[in-house]
Design an enzyme around this catalytic site. Structure first.
Site, PDB file in Angstrom:
ATOM      1  N   ARG A   5       0.849  -1.195   0.000  1.00  0.00           N
ATOM      2  CA  ARG A   5       0.000   0.000   0.000  1.00  0.00           C
ATOM      3  C   ARG A   5       0.881   1.241   0.000  1.00  0.00           C
ATOM      4  NH1 ARG A   5      -2.607  -3.938   2.798  1.00  0.00           N
ATOM      5  NH2 ARG A   5      -4.891  -4.004   2.837  1.00  0.00           N
ATOM      6  N   HIS A  29      -0.183   3.249   4.764  1.00  0.00           N
ATOM      7  CA  HIS A  29      -0.760   2.179   5.601  1.00  0.00           C
ATOM      8  C   HIS A  29      -0.274   0.799   5.168  1.00  0.00           C
ATOM      9  CE1 HIS A  29      -3.748   4.819   7.658  1.00  0.00           C
ATOM     10  NE2 HIS A  29      -3.694   5.487   6.524  1.00  0.00           N
ATOM     11  N   ARG A  52      -8.814  -3.846   9.860  1.00  0.00           N
ATOM     12  CA  ARG A  52      -7.346  -3.798   9.678  1.00  0.00           C
ATOM     13  C   ARG A  52      -6.805  -2.537  10.337  1.00  0.00           C
ATOM     14  NH1 ARG A  52      -3.494  -1.720   6.039  1.00  0.00           N
ATOM     15  NH2 ARG A  52      -1.610  -2.976   5.922  1.00  0.00           N
ATOM     16  N   ASN A  82      -9.181   6.414  11.316  1.00  0.00           N
ATOM     17  CA  ASN A  82      -7.904   6.426  12.031  1.00  0.00           C
ATOM     18  C   ASN A  82      -8.161   6.416  13.535  1.00  0.00           C
ATOM     19  OD1 ASN A  82      -6.221   6.479   9.795  1.00  0.00           O
ATOM     20  ND2 ASN A  82      -6.068   8.714   9.761  1.00  0.00           N
ATOM     21  N   HIS A 129     -12.492   1.076   1.048  1.00  0.00           N
ATOM     22  CA  HIS A 129     -12.838   2.244   0.224  1.00  0.00           C
ATOM     23  C   HIS A 129     -13.953   3.040   0.915  1.00  0.00           C
ATOM     24  CE1 HIS A 129     -13.701   4.885  -2.912  1.00  0.00           C
ATOM     25  NE2 HIS A 129     -14.237   4.091  -3.808  1.00  0.00           N
ATOM     26  N   ARG A 171     -11.034  11.239  -1.586  1.00  0.00           N
ATOM     27  CA  ARG A 171     -10.815   9.833  -1.223  1.00  0.00           C
ATOM     28  C   ARG A 171     -11.724   8.928  -2.049  1.00  0.00           C
ATOM     29  NH1 ARG A 171     -11.213   8.852   5.065  1.00  0.00           N
ATOM     30  NH2 ARG A 171     -10.095   6.942   4.556  1.00  0.00           N
ATOM     31  N   TYR A 187      -9.350   5.404  -3.704  1.00  0.00           N
ATOM     32  CA  TYR A 187      -9.214   4.039  -3.172  1.00  0.00           C
ATOM     33  C   TYR A 187      -9.436   2.948  -4.218  1.00  0.00           C
ATOM     34  CZ  TYR A 187      -8.558   5.929   1.488  1.00  0.00           C
ATOM     35  OH  TYR A 187      -8.044   6.596   2.576  1.00  0.00           O
TER      36      TYR A 187
HETATM   37 FE1  HDD Z   1      -6.341   6.951   3.097  1.00  0.00          FE
HETATM   38  C1  HDD Z   1      -5.329   3.741   2.738  1.00  0.00           C
HETATM   39  C2  HDD Z   1      -7.357   6.270   6.324  1.00  0.00           C
HETATM   40  C3  HDD Z   1      -7.100  10.277   3.570  1.00  0.00           C
HETATM   41  C4  HDD Z   1      -5.642   7.563  -0.120  1.00  0.00           C
HETATM   42  N1  HDD Z   1      -6.335   5.322   4.302  1.00  0.00           N
HETATM   43  C5  HDD Z   1      -5.872   4.096   3.968  1.00  0.00           C
HETATM   44  C6  HDD Z   1      -6.037   3.193   5.073  1.00  0.00           C
HETATM   45  C7  HDD Z   1      -6.601   3.909   6.082  1.00  0.00           C
HETATM   46  C8  HDD Z   1      -6.803   5.253   5.589  1.00  0.00           C
HETATM   47  C9  HDD Z   1      -6.967   3.408   7.456  1.00  0.00           C
HETATM   48  C10 HDD Z   1      -5.621   1.742   5.098  1.00  0.00           C
HETATM   49  C11 HDD Z   1      -6.745   0.847   4.742  1.00  0.00           C
HETATM   50  C12 HDD Z   1      -6.295  -0.583   4.834  1.00  0.00           C
HETATM   51  O1  HDD Z   1      -6.071  -1.050   5.970  1.00  0.00           O
HETATM   52  O2  HDD Z   1      -6.178  -1.212   3.791  1.00  0.00           O
HETATM   53  N2  HDD Z   1      -7.005   8.065   4.651  1.00  0.00           N
HETATM   54  C13 HDD Z   1      -7.460   7.577   5.855  1.00  0.00           C
HETATM   55  C14 HDD Z   1      -8.069   8.642   6.599  1.00  0.00           C
HETATM   56  C15 HDD Z   1      -7.991   9.774   5.834  1.00  0.00           C
HETATM   57  C16 HDD Z   1      -7.338   9.409   4.605  1.00  0.00           C
HETATM   58  C17 HDD Z   1      -8.697   8.474   7.965  1.00  0.00           C
HETATM   59  C18 HDD Z   1      -8.484  11.165   6.119  1.00  0.00           C
HETATM   60  C19 HDD Z   1      -9.412  11.449   6.959  1.00  0.00           C
HETATM   61  N3  HDD Z   1      -6.335   8.622   1.952  1.00  0.00           N
HETATM   62  C20 HDD Z   1      -6.719   9.893   2.316  1.00  0.00           C
HETATM   63  C21 HDD Z   1      -6.700  10.760   1.168  1.00  0.00           C
HETATM   64  C22 HDD Z   1      -6.295   9.988   0.098  1.00  0.00           C
HETATM   65  C23 HDD Z   1      -6.068   8.654   0.621  1.00  0.00           C
HETATM   66  C24 HDD Z   1      -7.098  12.225   1.171  1.00  0.00           C
HETATM   67  C25 HDD Z   1      -6.097  10.353  -1.333  1.00  0.00           C
HETATM   68  C26 HDD Z   1      -6.522  11.414  -1.935  1.00  0.00           C
HETATM   69  N4  HDD Z   1      -5.536   5.865   1.606  1.00  0.00           N
HETATM   70  C27 HDD Z   1      -5.382   6.318   0.344  1.00  0.00           C
HETATM   71  C28 HDD Z   1      -4.895   5.245  -0.612  1.00  0.00           C
HETATM   72  C29 HDD Z   1      -4.836   3.998   0.304  1.00  0.00           C
HETATM   73  C30 HDD Z   1      -5.236   4.562   1.662  1.00  0.00           C
HETATM   74  C31 HDD Z   1      -3.676   5.601  -1.382  1.00  0.00           C
HETATM   75  C32 HDD Z   1      -3.542   3.189   0.308  1.00  0.00           C
HETATM   76  C33 HDD Z   1      -3.967   1.757   0.282  1.00  0.00           C
HETATM   77  C34 HDD Z   1      -5.379   1.787   0.036  1.00  0.00           C
HETATM   78  O3  HDD Z   1      -5.813   3.058  -0.063  1.00  0.00           O
HETATM   79  O4  HDD Z   1      -6.109   0.814  -0.082  1.00  0.00           O
HETATM   80  O5  HDD Z   1      -5.791   5.091  -1.643  1.00  0.00           O
END
Ligand code: HDD
Length: 724
Positions: free
Chosen positions: A76, A79, A116, A152, A343, A362, A366
């Site tokens: 990832r 995370h 997770r 989170n 997602h 977001r 995802y």
């Molecule tokens: Fe995110 C993963 C939580 C903002 C893009 N995010 C990811 C995971 C968590 C969060 C817990 C891990 C999920 C797992 O266990 O597979 N993210 C947050 C929270 C945010 C947040 C609480 C703000 C309140 N995230 C955020 C933004 C973006 C992303 C603004 C993109 C514009 N996040 C991602 C991602 C991930 C991710 C790159 C990496 C792996 C995945 O999604 O599945 O898309």
């Protein structure tokens, strides 16, 4: 051929059973190729002669090595490091007046979940104890489809608009030229970015607090962060924020301990979660919501759409809906924990989005990331991601498609298949987006209602106890002292000063700097190249908030003094006092705590009554940072303990980390060689908080005292002022 073994144990659920069709059991079976041909020799490749070259013909070796060569998938982007478990959500308080979501209405259904936990910045193999935000992502397998709550352990975020997410992550990840540091925000690029982003100040307070070094995944709160919408059967919407409150309370380790745990057991949180579930001590949270009527959207000092703000619980209390329990470890880490795809856009009827610009971004990111991580738009077919609700549509084909869609029709409208699969009316459970009225210009800007960056940061800081405030100050000193560019440190002091002058001055003292008289204006913060930065100046601090106990971990009203699953190290020498060990051990175990025997060597040691007792750890292979408290019984071999530096270190660390220490009669000489001895030497009559020395007089109360002190988690009054 597969064994059709039933899912073991009572901790099964509809999703766990559904996964059975993919489980593979090798017990009693022959080894075969991927294509079912039984293998006769799995140890040697096919060769032209005993000492000759391998043959290309060797389809068995080619298959085995090819598979191995392709075993890894991209981790990832954030995370990457995490751990997960199965469980269920049980509703006790249905809320049909707010949402029509079935799983929040029907108390007869236990909804399967997969949760997770993760750190954000580190790579897949990084330490669990990094100072970092923890992910708290829950997949609810509801009967109406999947609802993912991707949150989170901190209720706010660094940035207000998803447009800045790649910048934030590029800044915090290891620096691109040398890929240093791993899983740490203590470096120039992170603080350079933060020092130019005043909107991050509230989150920085949380991230520098002990929330960022939890004792256990099981002792963290979880938050949905954004404001979402509930929609009821009449189409009425209510704003909602999601909360998860841990049954074991919210607890942390201290920073020195975190550093040492990273060396002693980088899998500390992963192991803790696994062992707790294996031993039947199931992690549990209350799932609650803060609800705000649509009409009240503008009644707060802050904007509900701004993800850098909380709604203080004193303004809107959390209504508990039911409990979330984790009761089953995954069968296979890769298949489940690594391949699970969350997602925020996976919602069910009754739950909808707000216009929070971070959430909106977001909703794109995802699915997109799963395409590169899992490699195909068919990631929903991976067993852990499969819904348990019926799933039919006209999406077809693609890499690794599993489903065999029967029939000639893959389009809609159609007459050849009677129009099936058919659309569902709202009454039939069809998802209808909330009918929000929007009349607006298309603009690329930030709302002015998002520009109060300091008030809630100040609220958080003033809601902390003195110990917690000191920890924030120390964390900022630690992080900023690792920053090499002085201008960044100074800019941070300018920002901190706008939150709280005392805080800024104490951090400055640790850096050998003065707080700047006037803060530097951040460059182009929140505005485009042509905009007038004056108009987007952060608002000065509004210090009208009352402190909130919900924000402190030490005085948090949801903390209980349970000792369930807490680990106590018994430092035992040869010929240890069996009676005193057994008395405390039994009392601890009766309350769900775990007693571990730590001895001079692996194998077994013998107690004073002649009982051979297995040691769980040795003084050399473990450390007090892996435990919540220590107890030292008297022993015939006490002399050996007194001469053992590892034992002395054990006791000194437990003392420094404010843990409960119990010691038997006969341990005086050992204690005299530790910090405890030094403290007592100054004043023989002094008792040290949380250090319980057994005497003939307190024999009756020792065990209860020890348990009561352990229930306090840490003996904070022992912590010496770290901040001058
Ligand atoms: Fe995110 C993963 C939580 C903002 C893009 N995010 C990811 C995971 C968590 C969060 C817990 C891990 C999920 C797992 O266990 O597979 N993210 C947050 C929270 C945010 C947040 C609480 C703000 C309140 N995230 C955020 C933004 C973006 C992303 C603004 C993109 C514009 N996040 C991602 C991602 C991930 C991710 C790159 C990496 C792996 C995945 O999604 O599945 O898309």
């Amino acid at each position: 051929m597969k064994n059709n073994k039933p899912t073991p144990g009572s901790n099964s659920n509809a999703k766990v059973e559904e996964l059975e069709r993919n489980r593979e059991y090798s017990e009693g079976q022959f080894i075969t190729t991927d294509h079912g041909t039984r293998i006769n020799n799995d140890h040697n490749s096919l060769k032209a002669g005993e000492r000759g070259p391998s043959l290309l013909e060797d389809f068995i070796m080619r298959e085995k090595i090819t598979h191995f060569d392709h075993e890894r998938i991209p981790e990832r982007i954030v995370h990457a490091r995490g751990s997960g478990a199965h469980g269920y959500f049980e509703l006790t308080n249905p809320i049909p007046e707010f949402t029509k979501a079935g799983f929040l209405n029907d108390t007869s259904v236990k909804t399967p979940v997969f949760l997770r936990f993760s750190t954000v910045a580190g790579f897949r193999g990084s330490t669990d104890l990094a100072r970092d935000v923890r992910g708290f992502a829950i997949k609810f397998y509801t009967q109406e489809g999947i609802f993912d709550m991707v949150g989170n352990n901190i209720p706010v975020f660094f940035i207000q608009d998803a447009m800045k997410f790649p910048d934030l992550i590029h800044a915090v990840k290891p620096e691109p030229h040398n890929e240093i540091p791993q899983a740490a925000s203590a470096h120039d690029t992170f603080w350079d970015f933060i020092s130019l982003m005043p909107e991050s100040m509230h989150m920085i307070m949380w991230a520098m607090s002990d929330r960022a070094i939890p004792r256990s995944y099981r002792m963290m709160e979880g938050f949905g962060i954004h404001t979402f919408r509930f929609v009821n059967a009449e189409g009425k919407s209510t704003f909602v924020k999601f909360h998860f409150k841990p049954k074991l309370g919210t607890h942390a380790v201290v920073w020195d301990e975190a550093l040492k745990i990273s060396g002693n057991d980088p899998d500390f949180h992963r192991r803790d979660l696994w062992e707790a579930i294996e031993s039947g001590s199931f992690p549990e949270w209350d799932f609650g919501v803060q609800l705000v009527a649509e009409e009240d959207e503008h009644k707060f000092d802050f904007d509900l759409l701004d993800p850098t703000k909380i709604i203080p619980e004193e303004l809107v209390p959390v209504t508990i809906l039911g409990k979330l329990v984790l009761n089953r470890n995954p069968d296979n880490f890769f298949a489940e924990t690594e391949q699970v795809a969350f997602h925020p856009g996976h919602v069910v009827p009754g739950i909808d989005f707000s216009n929070d610009p971070l959430l909106q971004g977001r909703l794109f990111s995802y699915t997109d990331t799963q395409l590169s991580r899992l490699g195909s738009p068919n990631f929903h077919e991976i067993p852990i991601n499969r819904t348990i609700a019926p799933m039919h549509n006209n999406q077809r084909d693609g890499h690794m498609r599993q489903e065999i869609n029967v029939g000639r029709v893959a389009y809609s409208p159609n007459s050849l298949a009677n129009g099936d699969p058919k659309q569902a009316t709202e009454a039939e459970g069809g998802f209808v987006s909330y009918h929000e009225r929007i009349e607006a210009h298309k603009v690329r800007t930030r709302s002015e209602s998002f520009s109060d960056h300091f008030s809630q940061a100040a609220l958080f800081f003033k809601s902390q106890t003195e110990v917690e405030q000191n920890h924030i100050i120390s964390a900022l000193r630690f992080e900023l002292s690792k920053v090499e560019t002085e201008a960044i440190r100074v800019r941070m002091l300018g920002l901190l000063n706008q939150v709280n002058t005392d805080l800024a001055e104490k951090v400055a003292a640790g850096l050998g700097l003065d707080v700047p008289a006037s803060p530097e204006r951040p460059m182009n913060h929140g505005v485009g190249a042509d905009a007038d930065p004056e108009k987007h100046e952060p608002k000065p601090l509004n210090d009208n908030y009352e402190p909130s106990v919900a924000l402190s971990m030490v005085v948090n009203p949801t903390n209980s003094n349970t000792i369930e699953s807490r680990k106590v190290a018994f430092l035992c020498g040869e010929g240890f006092n069996e009676a005193s060990v057994n008395a405390l051990k039994e009392a601890l175990e009766a309350k769900g705590a775990k007693a571990k025997i730590v001895g001079p060597h692996a194998g077994a040691i013998t107690g004073d009554a002649g009982t051979a007792t297995k040691t769980d750890f040795t003084f050399f292979s473990s450390s007090s940072v892996l435990f919540d408290a220590i107890y030292i019984p008297d022993a015939k071999g006490m002399k050996a303990l007194e001469a053992n530096d590892n034992v002395i270190q054990y006791i000194n660390d437990a003392y420094r980390h404010c843990k409960v220490i119990g010691a038997d009669i006969g341990t005086d000489t050992l204690l005299s060689k530790t910090t405890i001895g030094n403290k007592l030497a100054d004043n023989k009559d002094t008792t040290l908080p949380g250090v319980i020395l057994q005497t003939d007089e307190n024999a009756g109360s020792f065990v209860t005292d020890f348990i009561a002190q352990l229930g306090r988690h840490r003996i904070w009054e022992r912590e010496e002022a770290i901040v001058m």
